[in-house]
Design a protein around this motif. Structure first.
Motif, PDB file in Angstrom:
ATOM      1  N   MET A   1      15.449 -28.644 -12.095  1.00 54.84           N
ATOM      2  CA  MET A   1      16.540 -28.453 -13.327  1.00 54.84           C
ATOM      3  C   MET A   1      15.713 -27.479 -14.195  1.00 54.84           C
ATOM      4  SD  MET A   1      17.465 -32.436 -13.544  1.00 54.84           S
ATOM      5  CE  MET A   1      18.766 -32.324 -14.654  1.00 54.84           C
ATOM      6  N   GLY A   2      14.499 -27.253 -14.187  1.00 56.86           N
ATOM      7  CA  GLY A   2      13.666 -26.335 -15.093  1.00 56.86           C
ATOM      8  C   GLY A   2      13.179 -27.012 -16.520  1.00 56.86           C
ATOM      9  N   PHE A   3      12.086 -26.512 -17.067  1.00 54.29           N
ATOM     10  CA  PHE A   3      11.587 -27.319 -18.122  1.00 54.29           C
ATOM     11  C   PHE A   3      12.355 -27.407 -19.366  1.00 54.29           C
ATOM     12  CE2 PHE A   3       7.964 -27.574 -15.547  1.00 54.29           C
ATOM     13  CZ  PHE A   3       6.620 -27.314 -16.113  1.00 54.29           C
ATOM     14  N   ASN A   4      13.069 -26.360 -19.564  1.00 54.10           N
ATOM     15  CA  ASN A   4      13.904 -26.252 -20.668  1.00 54.10           C
ATOM     16  C   ASN A   4      15.019 -27.455 -20.816  1.00 54.10           C
ATOM     17  OD1 ASN A   4      12.411 -24.555 -22.219  1.00 54.10           O
ATOM     18  ND2 ASN A   4      13.421 -23.003 -21.368  1.00 54.10           N
ATOM     19  N   ARG A   5      15.773 -27.098 -19.492  1.00 52.85           N
ATOM     20  CA  ARG A   5      16.710 -28.136 -19.542  1.00 52.85           C
ATOM     21  C   ARG A   5      16.187 -29.741 -19.394  1.00 52.85           C
ATOM     22  NH1 ARG A   5      21.465 -27.371 -15.366  1.00 52.85           N
ATOM     23  NH2 ARG A   5      21.871 -25.897 -16.747  1.00 52.85           N
ATOM     24  N   ILE A   6      14.936 -29.945 -18.955  1.00 51.06           N
ATOM     25  CA  ILE A   6      14.425 -31.453 -18.660  1.00 51.06           C
ATOM     26  C   ILE A   6      14.312 -31.558 -20.185  1.00 51.06           C
ATOM     27  CG2 ILE A   6      12.516 -32.672 -18.192  1.00 51.06           C
ATOM     28  CD1 ILE A   6      14.282 -32.589 -15.772  1.00 51.06           C
TER      29      ILE A   6
ATOM     30  N   PHE B   1      26.568 -34.695 -29.400  1.00 45.65           N
ATOM     31  CA  PHE B   1      26.508 -34.489 -27.832  1.00 45.65           C
ATOM     32  C   PHE B   1      27.521 -33.094 -27.573  1.00 45.65           C
ATOM     33  CE2 PHE B   1      26.613 -35.975 -23.469  1.00 45.65           C
ATOM     34  CZ  PHE B   1      25.628 -35.288 -22.916  1.00 45.65           C
ATOM     35  N   LEU B   2      28.593 -33.320 -28.022  1.00 48.70           N
ATOM     36  CA  LEU B   2      29.737 -32.403 -27.683  1.00 48.70           C
ATOM     37  C   LEU B   2      29.393 -30.856 -28.231  1.00 48.70           C
ATOM     38  CD1 LEU B   2      32.386 -31.277 -26.512  1.00 48.70           C
ATOM     39  CD2 LEU B   2      33.553 -32.395 -28.663  1.00 48.70           C
ATOM     40  N   SER B   3      29.053 -31.150 -29.514  1.00 46.92           N
ATOM     41  CA  SER B   3      28.474 -29.974 -30.431  1.00 46.92           C
ATOM     42  C   SER B   3      27.521 -29.244 -29.610  1.00 46.92           C
ATOM     43  CB  SER B   3      28.421 -30.382 -31.884  1.00 46.92           C
ATOM     44  OG  SER B   3      27.515 -29.029 -32.513  1.00 46.92           O
ATOM     45  N   ALA B   4      26.293 -29.675 -29.272  1.00 52.47           N
ATOM     46  CA  ALA B   4      25.348 -29.305 -28.579  1.00 52.47           C
ATOM     47  C   ALA B   4      25.589 -28.565 -27.131  1.00 52.47           C
ATOM     48  CB  ALA B   4      24.309 -30.157 -28.363  1.00 52.47           C
ATOM     49  N   ASN B   5      26.548 -29.081 -26.642  1.00 44.57           N
ATOM     50  CA  ASN B   5      27.266 -28.388 -25.237  1.00 44.57           C
ATOM     51  C   ASN B   5      28.002 -27.216 -25.500  1.00 44.57           C
ATOM     52  OD1 ASN B   5      26.592 -30.125 -22.557  1.00 44.57           O
ATOM     53  ND2 ASN B   5      26.564 -31.515 -24.126  1.00 44.57           N
ATOM     54  N   ILE B   6      28.669 -27.337 -26.843  1.00 48.35           N
ATOM     55  CA  ILE B   6      29.461 -26.172 -27.213  1.00 48.35           C
ATOM     56  C   ILE B   6      28.394 -24.931 -27.492  1.00 48.35           C
ATOM     57  CG2 ILE B   6      31.157 -25.023 -28.788  1.00 48.35           C
ATOM     58  CD1 ILE B   6      32.326 -27.734 -28.825  1.00 48.35           C
TER      59      ILE B   6
ATOM     60  N   ALA C   1      26.103 -19.783 -26.340  1.00 42.31           N
ATOM     61  CA  ALA C   1      24.599 -18.973 -26.057  1.00 42.31           C
ATOM     62  C   ALA C   1      24.823 -18.327 -24.515  1.00 42.31           C
ATOM     63  CB  ALA C   1      23.503 -20.041 -26.193  1.00 42.31           C
ATOM     64  N   VAL C   2      25.072 -18.851 -23.587  1.00 39.31           N
ATOM     65  CA  VAL C   2      24.977 -18.473 -22.209  1.00 39.31           C
ATOM     66  C   VAL C   2      26.128 -17.248 -22.153  1.00 39.31           C
ATOM     67  CG1 VAL C   2      26.006 -18.912 -20.080  1.00 39.31           C
ATOM     68  CG2 VAL C   2      24.752 -20.545 -21.205  1.00 39.31           C
ATOM     69  N   ARG C   3      27.210 -17.336 -22.973  1.00 36.58           N
ATOM     70  CA  ARG C   3      28.292 -16.218 -22.848  1.00 36.58           C
ATOM     71  C   ARG C   3      27.864 -15.164 -23.772  1.00 36.58           C
ATOM     72  NH1 ARG C   3      34.333 -18.698 -21.571  1.00 36.58           N
ATOM     73  NH2 ARG C   3      33.645 -20.611 -20.220  1.00 36.58           N
TER      74      ARG C   3
ATOM     75  N   GLU D   1      19.201 -23.398 -24.023  1.00 36.01           N
ATOM     76  CA  GLU D   1      18.682 -24.895 -24.346  1.00 36.01           C
ATOM     77  C   GLU D   1      18.086 -25.030 -25.647  1.00 36.01           C
ATOM     78  OE1 GLU D   1      19.281 -27.139 -22.178  1.00 36.01           O
ATOM     79  OE2 GLU D   1      19.531 -25.743 -20.511  1.00 36.01           O
ATOM     80  N   GLU D   2      17.469 -23.965 -26.286  1.00 37.76           N
ATOM     81  CA  GLU D   2      17.108 -23.900 -27.620  1.00 37.76           C
ATOM     82  C   GLU D   2      18.335 -24.044 -28.644  1.00 37.76           C
ATOM     83  OE1 GLU D   2      14.510 -20.771 -29.245  1.00 37.76           O
ATOM     84  OE2 GLU D   2      13.561 -20.840 -27.702  1.00 37.76           O
ATOM     85  N   ALA D   3      19.587 -23.294 -28.071  1.00 36.53           N
ATOM     86  CA  ALA D   3      20.683 -23.594 -28.952  1.00 36.53           C
ATOM     87  C   ALA D   3      21.329 -24.993 -28.848  1.00 36.53           C
ATOM     88  CB  ALA D   3      21.943 -22.649 -28.442  1.00 36.53           C
ATOM     89  N   TYR D   4      21.281 -25.418 -27.681  1.00 41.60           N
ATOM     90  CA  TYR D   4      21.441 -26.952 -27.537  1.00 41.60           C
ATOM     91  C   TYR D   4      20.763 -27.922 -28.234  1.00 41.60           C
ATOM     92  CZ  TYR D   4      21.977 -31.513 -24.862  1.00 41.60           C
ATOM     93  OH  TYR D   4      22.646 -32.755 -24.695  1.00 41.60           O
ATOM     94  N   LEU D   5      19.394 -27.711 -28.309  1.00 45.20           N
ATOM     95  CA  LEU D   5      18.525 -28.827 -29.229  1.00 45.20           C
ATOM     96  C   LEU D   5      18.797 -28.555 -30.730  1.00 45.20           C
ATOM     97  CD1 LEU D   5      15.161 -28.444 -27.188  1.00 45.20           C
ATOM     98  CD2 LEU D   5      16.840 -30.404 -27.292  1.00 45.20           C
ATOM     99  N   ALA D   6      19.124 -27.326 -31.082  1.00 45.28           N
ATOM    100  CA  ALA D   6      19.348 -27.197 -32.558  1.00 45.28           C
ATOM    101  C   ALA D   6      20.466 -27.795 -32.925  1.00 45.28           C
ATOM    102  CB  ALA D   6      19.354 -25.607 -32.745  1.00 45.28           C
ATOM    103  N   ALA D   7      21.542 -27.613 -32.183  1.00 43.21           N
ATOM    104  CA  ALA D   7      22.744 -27.943 -32.441  1.00 43.21           C
ATOM    105  C   ALA D   7      22.868 -29.691 -32.409  1.00 43.21           C
ATOM    106  CB  ALA D   7      23.986 -27.706 -31.563  1.00 43.21           C
TER     107      ALA D   7
END
Length: 514
Positions: free
Chosen positions: A84-89, A119-124, A129-131, A139-145
């Motif tokens: 899964m990778g460090f950042n995702r973990i 949780f929803l905001s973080a996933n959006i 960020a991916v696109r 993952e940084e965008a996820y954590l910040a949100a």
């Protein structure tokens, strides 16, 4: 003074409730190892395995359809880390512990619903960020949100009466929502979340994302990582009808996301729907209910918004109907991370509260904190170091415990351009440093050689001390060689008294500015 009074009341409430697991020793270790160039999968796995509840939930997620990609059964944490990778973990771990931290003690305030929306905001934010054409770590965008709404959640959990007052004013007043927060609390939710996260040692790149923005100033040149948390949280608030006076109009939010990320306007709504579907499917594994995601659909007159909300309501109802009425308790049992205060801790906390409330001398507060850490925990030594004005020399001002000469001798030092400058760098970055055990995870080779040989330390923790915007020194505690590693309980006790120190410095800074 309303601002400092709010912070004092929050900290006192946290003292009663116990330290939040999201800022526990487990999270601290995982953040450090995953951010280190020398960290490896086994070191990260060992840190995770010290938390049995976290390990079980992480393995369950690793084997879910959302994360498993034809890899067979994943039965060990180290394999989950590699796949899964460090950042995702790191992002999954923080999400799990954040959800664990805030219990639904006041059902009318819908704290689980707040967490679900974060949780929803973080996933959006992550998917945007991916696109995006900008190079931003998803993952940084996820954590910040995920952390963007921290201030509101903390107020709801620690000051429920004030939060109810805020909600009533939100419905009855024509004032902007951040202004209502500032009038009642002396500080906005975003500023409060930033203040708390800073005190808990989160890095500046995360703190910089916890701010209100002017959407009219955002364009394709704007920083995506800084913008996404604000925009994605605003988008989710619009979807759930929480922006009562349309302060952040739906079309303007979507247009800003499109401009900053380079994604077409129509695709932003599709990203929200895709993330909503994914969050609904894995919510139960995180300990949340898909029912909490069902938005209340009412015609707004905005065709784009109404279309998205209709689709989300349908998807949420569909997922909620598939939920089992009872969840296997063994699968979702949460490790109890709150540490009850002993009578000795309570006595010291009460004395500190009286000193701070009566605007006692900061020297007396420092002295009591250093003494309290040594007396109430299994730390063998505790000390306070202060920087000179040039911030190139540390001086030990207070110290308690055994074999203090060697420790004092090491920390009485100036910058020398060598390995020993590590502690100056840590203090300047304003991050908490926790090393549970120097014999684990290669810490002895990463720390200054003189520190390892001279201090006879087995494990330690330090936090920088900040007054206003200026770093003034550090608070430190350790265990002697052969006396065992720093435990989670040690860390929590240290953090409680460190919080009191930060509060005292905040008061002192406020007094100096009068």
């Amino acid at each position: 003074m309303k601002y400092t009074e709010t912070l004092k009341n929050i900290h006192h409430s946290l003292d009663r409730l116990g330290d939040l697991p999201v800022f526990s020793a487990t999270i601290n270790r995982i953040q450090q190892i995953s951010a280190s160039d020398e960290g490896d999968a086994m070191a990260l796995a060992m840190a995770i395995m010290k938390d049995a509840g976290l390990s079980a939930r992480l393995l369950k997620l690793a084997n879910s359809s959302a994360y498993k990609r034809g890899q067979g059964n994943i039965s060990v944490i180290s394999r989950a880390v590699v796949l899964m990778g460090f950042n995702r973990i790191k992002s999954i771990t923080l999400t799990l512990k954040l959800i664990e931290s805030f219990h639904d003690t006041h059902p009318d305030l819908d704290v689980p619903g707040m967490m679900m929306r974060q949780f929803l905001s973080a996933n959006i934010a992550k998917e945007i960020a991916v696109r995006s054409q900008q190079h931003v770590d998803p993952e940084e965008a996820y954590l910040a949100a995920l952390l963007f709404g921290l201030g509101e959640i903390i107020v709801a959990c620690t000051l429920p009466d004030e939060y109810r007052k805020l909600l009533a004013l939100k419905k009855s007043s024509d004032k902007r929502w951040p202004l209502i927060q500032a009038e009642v609390l002396g500080i906005s939710f975003n500023a409060l979340g930033r203040e708390m996260a800073a005190g808990w040692g989160y890095p500046k790149q995360v703190l910089n994302t916890m701010s209100d923005l002017d959407m009219t100033q955002l364009d394709e040149q704007s920083n995506l990582l800084t913008s996404l948390p604000y925009l994605c949280n605003g988008l989710v608030h619009q979807i759930y009808g929480q922006d009562l006076r349309n302060e952040q109009p739906y079309d303007q939010l979507v247009d800003s996301i499109a401009n900053v990320s380079g994604i077409p306007f129509d695709d932003v709504g599709e990203v929200a729907i895709q993330c909503f579907r994914q969050v609904s499917k894995i919510s139960r594994t995180y300990g949340l209910k898909a029912q909490l995601l069902i938005p209340e659909y009412t015609e707004s007159g905005n065709e784009a918004k109404d279309t998205v909300v209709r689709k989300l309501a349908f998807l949420a109802h569909d997922e909620a109907e598939q939920e089992e009425p009872e969840v296997n308790e063994a699968d979702v049992q949460v490790a109890e991370a709150h540490v009850l205060c002993s009578q000795g801790q309570l006595d010291y906390l009460n004395r500190l509260t009286e000193l701070i409330g009566s605007e006692g001398k900061i020297h007396d507060i420092f002295k009591l904190v250093v003494e309290a850490i040594h007396q109430c925990s299994d730390f063998d030594r505790s000390l306070l170091c202060l920087l000179n004005k040039k911030r190139d020399h540390l001086s030990v001002k207070m110290i308690e415990g055994d074999e203090i000469d060697a420790l004092q001798g090491y920390f009485e030092r100036g910058k020398n351009g060598k390995d020993d400058d590590l502690f100056f760098r840590v203090i300047e970055k304003q991050v908490t440093l926790l090393v549970n055990d120097l014999d684990e995870e290669g810490w002895s080779s990463r720390l200054p050689k003189n520190f390892v040989t001279q201090t006879h330390c087995q494990g330690f923790v330090l936090i920088p001390l900040v007054m206003g915007s200026r770093v003034i020194g550090m608070l430190y505690a350790d265990r002697l060689k052969g006396h065992g590693a720093v435990s989670d309980n040690d860390f929590n006790i240290f953090n409680r008294f460190a919080t009191q120190t930060r509060l005292a410095l905040m008061y002192a800074d406020s007094k100096a500015k009068r």
